[in-house]
Write a protein that holds these residues in place. Structure first.
Motif, mmCIF file in Angstrom:
data_model
loop_
_atom_site.group_PDB
_atom_site.id
_atom_site.type_symbol
_atom_site.label_atom_id
_atom_site.label_comp_id
_atom_site.label_asym_id
_atom_site.label_seq_id
_atom_site.Cartn_x
_atom_site.Cartn_y
_atom_site.Cartn_z
ATOM 1 N N MET A 36 -26.384 -15.101 -4.205
ATOM 2 C CA MET A 36 -25.064 -15.042 -4.807
ATOM 3 C C MET A 36 -24.133 -14.056 -4.115
ATOM 4 O O MET A 36 -22.941 -14.009 -4.404
ATOM 5 C CB MET A 36 -25.164 -14.722 -6.295
ATOM 6 C CG MET A 36 -25.667 -15.879 -7.119
ATOM 7 S SD MET A 36 -24.731 -17.410 -6.842
ATOM 8 C CE MET A 36 -23.482 -17.273 -8.110
ATOM 9 N N ASP A 39 -21.286 -15.832 -2.845
ATOM 10 C CA ASP A 39 -20.275 -16.133 -3.857
ATOM 11 C C ASP A 39 -19.304 -14.963 -3.974
ATOM 12 O O ASP A 39 -18.084 -15.126 -3.893
ATOM 13 C CB ASP A 39 -20.987 -16.380 -5.200
ATOM 14 C CG ASP A 39 -20.032 -16.825 -6.293
ATOM 15 O OD1 ASP A 39 -19.013 -17.439 -5.964
ATOM 16 O OD2 ASP A 39 -20.317 -16.551 -7.465
ATOM 17 N N HIS A 43 -15.169 -14.622 -2.562
ATOM 18 C CA HIS A 43 -14.078 -14.379 -3.495
ATOM 19 C C HIS A 43 -13.275 -13.138 -3.135
ATOM 20 O O HIS A 43 -12.091 -13.074 -3.414
ATOM 21 C CB HIS A 43 -14.611 -14.235 -4.932
ATOM 22 C CG HIS A 43 -14.892 -15.543 -5.588
ATOM 23 N ND1 HIS A 43 -16.133 -16.115 -5.582
ATOM 24 C CD2 HIS A 43 -14.090 -16.411 -6.259
ATOM 25 C CE1 HIS A 43 -16.087 -17.269 -6.220
ATOM 26 N NE2 HIS A 43 -14.859 -17.474 -6.638
ATOM 27 N N GLU A 89 -28.398 -5.782 -13.854
ATOM 28 C CA GLU A 89 -28.855 -6.795 -12.909
ATOM 29 C C GLU A 89 -27.773 -7.019 -11.860
ATOM 30 O O GLU A 89 -26.588 -6.931 -12.153
ATOM 31 C CB GLU A 89 -29.173 -8.115 -13.639
ATOM 32 C CG GLU A 89 -27.990 -8.662 -14.403
ATOM 33 C CD GLU A 89 -28.096 -10.161 -14.664
ATOM 34 O OE1 GLU A 89 -28.633 -10.872 -13.812
ATOM 35 O OE2 GLU A 89 -27.626 -10.600 -15.714
ATOM 36 N N GLY A 91 -26.615 -9.615 -10.486
ATOM 37 C CA GLY A 91 -25.692 -10.705 -10.778
ATOM 38 C C GLY A 91 -24.519 -10.232 -11.617
ATOM 39 O O GLY A 91 -23.362 -10.574 -11.350
ATOM 40 N N ALA A 92 -24.795 -9.414 -12.644
ATOM 41 C CA ALA A 92 -23.729 -8.921 -13.511
ATOM 42 C C ALA A 92 -22.811 -7.992 -12.728
ATOM 43 O O ALA A 92 -21.581 -8.054 -12.857
ATOM 44 C CB ALA A 92 -24.322 -8.200 -14.721
ATOM 45 N N ALA A 95 -20.534 -10.075 -10.653
ATOM 46 C CA ALA A 95 -19.494 -10.740 -11.434
ATOM 47 C C ALA A 95 -18.382 -9.756 -11.765
ATOM 48 O O ALA A 95 -17.194 -10.081 -11.662
ATOM 49 C CB ALA A 95 -20.094 -11.331 -12.711
ATOM 50 N N VAL A 96 -18.762 -8.527 -12.144
ATOM 51 C CA VAL A 96 -17.750 -7.526 -12.497
ATOM 52 C C VAL A 96 -16.863 -7.227 -11.289
ATOM 53 O O VAL A 96 -15.632 -7.195 -11.380
ATOM 54 C CB VAL A 96 -18.437 -6.231 -12.993
ATOM 55 C CG1 VAL A 96 -17.446 -5.102 -13.079
ATOM 56 C CG2 VAL A 96 -19.099 -6.465 -14.340
ATOM 57 N N THR A 99 -14.741 -10.553 -9.647
ATOM 58 C CA THR A 99 -13.639 -11.034 -10.469
ATOM 59 C C THR A 99 -12.490 -10.030 -10.459
ATOM 60 O O THR A 99 -11.324 -10.425 -10.383
ATOM 61 C CB THR A 99 -14.083 -11.272 -11.923
ATOM 62 O OG1 THR A 99 -14.737 -10.099 -12.393
ATOM 63 C CG2 THR A 99 -15.007 -12.454 -12.030
ATOM 64 N N PHE A 102 -10.771 -10.280 -7.083
ATOM 65 C CA PHE A 102 -10.046 -11.548 -6.968
ATOM 66 C C PHE A 102 -8.782 -11.507 -7.830
ATOM 67 O O PHE A 102 -7.701 -11.915 -7.399
ATOM 68 C CB PHE A 102 -10.949 -12.706 -7.394
ATOM 69 C CG PHE A 102 -10.368 -14.057 -7.119
ATOM 70 C CD1 PHE A 102 -10.481 -14.628 -5.872
ATOM 71 C CD2 PHE A 102 -9.712 -14.761 -8.110
ATOM 72 C CE1 PHE A 102 -9.937 -15.876 -5.611
ATOM 73 C CE2 PHE A 102 -9.162 -16.012 -7.856
ATOM 74 C CZ PHE A 102 -9.289 -16.566 -6.600
ATOM 75 N N ALA C 40 -25.926 -13.732 -16.294
ATOM 76 C CA ALA C 40 -24.488 -13.518 -16.132
ATOM 77 C C ALA C 40 -23.858 -14.599 -15.256
ATOM 78 O O ALA C 40 -22.834 -15.184 -15.604
ATOM 79 C CB ALA C 40 -24.237 -12.140 -15.535
ATOM 80 N N LEU C 41 -24.483 -14.888 -14.121
ATOM 81 C CA LEU C 41 -23.832 -15.780 -13.168
ATOM 82 C C LEU C 41 -23.972 -17.250 -13.539
ATOM 83 O O LEU C 41 -23.296 -18.102 -12.982
ATOM 84 C CB LEU C 41 -24.373 -15.528 -11.761
ATOM 85 C CG LEU C 41 -23.858 -14.210 -11.169
ATOM 86 C CD1 LEU C 41 -24.514 -13.921 -9.837
ATOM 87 C CD2 LEU C 41 -22.349 -14.234 -10.997
ATOM 88 N N ASP C 44 -20.773 -18.523 -14.445
ATOM 89 C CA ASP C 44 -19.892 -18.797 -13.313
ATOM 90 C C ASP C 44 -20.126 -20.226 -12.819
ATOM 91 O O ASP C 44 -19.180 -20.967 -12.542
ATOM 92 C CB ASP C 44 -20.178 -17.790 -12.191
ATOM 93 C CG ASP C 44 -18.997 -17.641 -11.241
ATOM 94 O OD1 ASP C 44 -17.860 -17.954 -11.656
ATOM 95 O OD2 ASP C 44 -19.201 -17.224 -10.095
ATOM 96 N N ILE C 210 -12.153 -19.659 -12.340
ATOM 97 C CA ILE C 210 -12.735 -18.695 -11.403
ATOM 98 C C ILE C 210 -12.958 -17.341 -12.073
ATOM 99 O O ILE C 210 -13.914 -16.635 -11.780
ATOM 100 C CB ILE C 210 -11.824 -18.551 -10.171
ATOM 101 C CG1 ILE C 210 -11.822 -19.875 -9.411
ATOM 102 C CG2 ILE C 210 -12.299 -17.436 -9.256
ATOM 103 C CD1 ILE C 210 -10.797 -19.949 -8.334
ATOM 104 N N LEU C 211 -12.068 -16.986 -12.985
ATOM 105 C CA LEU C 211 -12.136 -15.634 -13.542
ATOM 106 C C LEU C 211 -12.784 -15.574 -14.924
ATOM 107 O O LEU C 211 -13.008 -14.489 -15.448
ATOM 108 C CB LEU C 211 -10.728 -15.033 -13.609
ATOM 109 C CG LEU C 211 -10.136 -14.697 -12.236
ATOM 110 C CD1 LEU C 211 -8.709 -14.205 -12.376
ATOM 111 C CD2 LEU C 211 -10.988 -13.652 -11.532
ATOM 112 N N VAL C 213 -15.696 -15.855 -15.896
ATOM 113 C CA VAL C 213 -16.952 -15.110 -15.917
ATOM 114 C C VAL C 213 -16.706 -13.625 -16.213
ATOM 115 O O VAL C 213 -17.518 -12.960 -16.853
ATOM 116 C CB VAL C 213 -17.743 -15.311 -14.602
ATOM 117 C CG1 VAL C 213 -16.928 -14.942 -13.396
ATOM 118 C CG2 VAL C 213 -19.033 -14.531 -14.599
ATOM 119 N N ALA C 214 -15.532 -13.124 -15.807
ATOM 120 C CA ALA C 214 -15.229 -11.710 -16.060
ATOM 121 C C ALA C 214 -15.098 -11.441 -17.554
ATOM 122 O O ALA C 214 -15.512 -10.400 -18.052
ATOM 123 C CB ALA C 214 -13.947 -11.310 -15.347
ATOM 124 N N VAL C 217 -18.692 -11.231 -18.837
ATOM 125 C CA VAL C 217 -19.622 -10.213 -18.323
ATOM 126 C C VAL C 217 -19.074 -8.792 -18.437
ATOM 127 O O VAL C 217 -19.766 -7.883 -18.901
ATOM 128 C CB VAL C 217 -19.989 -10.522 -16.857
ATOM 129 C CG1 VAL C 217 -20.853 -9.425 -16.289
ATOM 130 C CG2 VAL C 217 -20.711 -11.859 -16.776
#
Lengths: 303, 249, 286
Positions: A36, A39, A43, A89, A91-92, A95-96, A99, A102, C40-41, C44, C210-211, C213-214, C217
């Motif tokens: 990931m 990913d 972004h 984790e 992944g979290a 994501a933080v 995003t 972006f 979490a993902l 997404d 796209i956002l 997920v924010a 999470v």
């Protein structure tokens, strides 16, 4: 033939190079369970590009590429620090971070009116492979004509250099990379700087993501980082074979997807073409689905 | 314990080795030596810090104190030391074949940019047959049983051409054939002059397999030849008085 | 801006702020359980997998002579392909690491969605303009009926979370114990995924796919820095989400050109970064 040379050959070459550049580090991201990261990287390219443009006023590919690389580096560092500090984790943490970066990019773009340059969010999201054409091509002779070759889309030589660099790095550092991916503890006991190797892989991913992103947009970048290596993983048992198969899958997806997008709808009698990068990602996903549906080639899972 | 001053007969000299994380100490001022050319068992109850001692020796744990190997700081002697973890923390689905894993042991000989030569391949095949796994060379590593995997990791250690072998519970959870194969390899290594240190659990085989024991319970209780160190009294000191069952004295 | 914050910038702006707050609370609450289950993902991937469904929903409705932008129809399509994406992730996870499966589904579904969008553009029927807002959310002000829908959706998810809070907490904390007590972790996970999907669908209109997920999470991981219990985390996370949604919507209503979704995301990140510094700033990396 001139039409193919001018309109289809450059985008196909660019898509192929981007696919190879992404699949190379993608194989190792997959094996080290960091898929990931691609990913996240693709972004954060957007804010990097926007910030570089706002700070320098230059729309040159090199400047914006440098900004994107910097943003990718910052995000990798942030993800690492946050995951460690907050003990969450990965992944979290990803994501933080991605995003937020972006969102910052979108806000910058919307509030500063950077519409003048050809830089809009949708372009960034799905690229514009079809616009990378070679108008100077008049026939096969153009392939040998320096003046015509100089008019090739600038993405092509840039991607060629970066792909060659990544291939060279992978070829020469193959053994330490494989050993530290497979068994980090053993690698450290053999004097391999595993943290440096991991950082190098992150840097290679960022480089591939930025180079591919500028040519083909972010979806294709993520798809190419993950799908061909994952497909190859299901079909092979040794790592050299996996890398070879992943490159073949990447090339089939890139060229097949491009041709399907450009020539498929007209063959069906429809008067338009569809997104090439979208079709390439779709095809890459379909190939993975097919490989997953085949009986297992790999060894039985753990004991 | 007297702080260990390096002797020429030491493969390892350890002094003041301590290790702690957040909680209580794992190792408290370990002072000891490992005699060259001998097979030493590290013995102690659960939580005594046996595995941690091996990792601390190798610099894989952030311990304080000094460890010298063959008279040098251990970091500079790493090319003479091989380590076989209890169960390697690897991804067993990883696309490597058995022979590829053994070849990894030749990394120091080829270096960062090195290629695998036919000579290296021949040596890897040889190491594999020493542990009786020659027929499995092109199997994927995850397709083996636990004992077979253990033997492959021993073959990787052999490939390193080390003089000192540190093994973490090499016999834990393996089949009888593997146990026999491993002990034969270790004894032949000793005959070639190598030094063996193994964390060991099975008190009934200590005397048959090893020359010396190191009794450990966060600190060193005793170290010496099996005959006069592996005694009921010392074991009681190591494990706590009530816990020593019927033991061959 | 203060007027907007105090709900005095007009009826519409007030509705939008309240709707965004309810969505934020629902996302924060569902996200708390999602991150506790270390998925979490997954959200997404689900969000990106809505895109082909939206496009296909549009095409189907146009084919039957309807208005392609009829929202419930688009949502149904989105829900179907998102569920298909989730199923694909789970199938692939049998043979691949979960993160690779997630990324592969995310990218290929999204790519297919882009293909469908270009098909819609090519056909040029049924008022496709503005369909791209599902990527990044509505940049201009939200419409009244959108705000009402978002608010209702958020409230429904919140109610379901409240009803399921005990079994969800148990499964998040100790799946084995939960099974011994007669709860099926699989069906609780399915319920959780359904709630996350609902948040994604509703949130599409605010932050874009796209956002989103924010929203799920960031408040959740922020709350975990402050609270140790499961229910406490979910409550605080919902509160943070509500605050970010409310303030973000108010700010973007008051300042021209500021897109709602990204502003909410940046507020949430600000809260996270501040919490991280306050909670771990004094300590070295442990």
């Amino acid at each position: 033939m001139p039409e193919f040379l001018a309109l289809s050959l450059p985008p196909m070459l660019i898509a192929s190079l981007a696919a190879i550049a992404c699949a190379l580090p993608g194989n190792f991201l997959l094996l080290s369970r960091r898929a990931m990261l691609g990913d996240a990287m693709s972004h954060v390219v957007l804010p990097g590009i926007v910030a570089a443009f706002l700070l320098t006023g230059s729309a040159s590919g090199l400047v914006m590429g440098a900004g994107a690389l910097l943003a990718a580096g910052v995000s990798a560092l942030l993800i690492e620090v946050i995951a460690r500090r907050a003990k969450m984790e990965p992944g979290a943490a990803m994501a933080v971070v991605f995003t937020a970066m972006f969102a910052a990019g979108v806000v910058l773009l919307e509030t500063t009116g950077t519409d003048g340059i050809h830089l809009d969010v949708e372009h960034a999201l799905y690229g514009n492979l079809e616009s990378l054409i070679w108008l100077a091509a008049t026939g096969p002779a153009s392939l040998l004509d320096p003046a015509a070759l100089a008019a090739l889309p600038e993405e092509l030589p840039r991607l060629a250099v970066i792909t060659a660099l990544l291939a060279l790095a992978l070829w020469s550092l193959w053994r330490p990379l494989v050993i530290s991916t497979f068994d980090p503890v053993f690698a450290r006991s053999q004097g391999i700087p595993t943290a440096l190797v991991a950082a190098g892989l992150t840097a290679a991913t960022a480089l591939a993501a930025v180079a591919a992103f500028q040519a083909v947009g972010s979806i294709l970048t993520i798809a190419m980082l993950i799908c061909p290596p994952a497909t190859a993983r299901l079909l092979t048992r040794s790592l050299p074979a996996q890398v070879a198969v992943s490159l073949a899958v990447a090339l089939i997806a890139a060229n097949g997807g491009y041709l399907l997008a450009g020539y498929g709808p007209p063959l069906l009698g429809l008067p338009f073409t569809v997104s090439a990068s979208g079709m390439i990602a779709t095809l890459a996903g379909l190939m993975l689905a097919l490989a997953a549906a085949l009986p297992s080639q790999a060894a039985p899972a753990r004991l | 314990m007297v702080p260990a001053t390096p002797l020429p007969t030491d493969a390892l000299s350890i002094s003041g080795l301590s290790l702690r994380y957040d909680g209580p100490s794992v190792l408290e001022g370990v002072d000891t030596r490992i005699v060259k050319g001998a097979m030493t068992a590290i013995i102690g109850p659960n939580g005594a810090g046996k595995s941690s001692l091996l990792k601390a020796i190798l610099g894989l744990e952030p311990a304080t104190g000094t460890v010298r190997a063959f008279g040098q700081p251990v970091a500079r002697a790493m090319d003479r030391i091989a380590y076989v973890p209890q169960r390697a923390a690897v991804d067993w689905d990883f696309p490597v074949r058995v022979i590829d894993v053994v070849l990894m042991g030749g990394y120091r000989q080829t270096g960062l940019l090195g290629r695998i030569t036919p000579a290296l391949k021949a040596r890897a095949a040889d190491c594999l047959s020493r542990v009786g796994m020659q027929d499995f060379a092109s199997r994927q590593i995850g397709a083996l049983s636990g004992g077979q995997q253990q033997r492959v990791f021993l073959a990787r250690a052999l490939m390193q051409g080390a003089e000192l072998y540190l093994l973490d519970e090499p016999f834990a959870g393996v089949d009888a054939a593997t146990e026999t194969a491993i002990i034969q390899v270790l004894k032949s290594l000793r005959a070639e002059g190598a030094t063996i240190v193994a964390v060991h659990h099975d008190l009934s085989t200590v005397a048959a397999y090893f020359d010396r024991v190191l009794l450990l319970n966060r600190r060193v209780i005793a170290e010496g030849p099996v005959a006069n160190t592996f005694t009921r009294e010392r074991l009681a000191q190591t494990y706590g008085a009530g816990l020593v069952m019927a033991m061959p004295a | 801006m203060w007027q907007a914050l105090a709900l005095q910038a007009g009826y519409n702006a007030a509705l939008v702020s309240i709707g965004a707050a309810l969505l934020g609370a629902a996302a924060g609450g569902a996200g708390a359980f999602l991150t506790l289950r270390r998925r979490a993902l997954m959200s997404d991937a689900m969000a990106h997998a809505t895109l082909p469904g939206i496009g296909l929903g549009f095409l189907v409705m146009v084919a039957f002579g309807g208005d392609g932008r009829f929202l419930p129809g688009l949502m149904l399509g989105a829900a179907l392909t998102a569920a298909l994406g989730l199923w694909a992730v789970q199938r692939l996870t049998r043979r691949l690491p979960e993160d690779a499966a997630t990324g592969a589904v995310l990218a290929s579904f999204y790519g297919f969605g882009i293909v469908i969008l270009t098909v819609i553009q090519g056909l040029g029927q049924g008022r496709p303009a503005g369909l791209e807002t599902v990527l990044l959310g509505s940049t201009a002000g939200m419409l009244r009926q959108d705000a009402i829908l978002i608010g209702f959706g958020g409230a429904l998810v919140l109610a379901a979370l409240w009803a399921l809070r005990r079994p969800l907490s148990l499964v998040a904390f100790d799946p084995v114990q939960a099974r011994l007590m007669g709860l099926s972790p699989r069906s609780m996970d399915a319920a959780l995924m359904a709630l996350v999907l609902a948040v994604v669908l509703v949130g599409l209109n605010v932050t874009g796919l796209i956002l989103i997920v924010a929203l799920l999470v960031t408040p959740a991981v922020t709350a975990r820095l402050w609270v140790r219990t499961v229910s406490g985390t979910a409550t605080l996370s919902a509160a943070i989400g509500a605050a970010c949604g409310y303030i973000g919507a108010a700010i973007s209503a008051a300042v021209p050109d500021l897109p709602t979704g990204p502003v909410i995301v940046l507020l949430a990140f600000l809260g996270f970064a501040t919490s991280l510094l306050l909670r771990t700033g004094g300590r070295a990396n442990a």
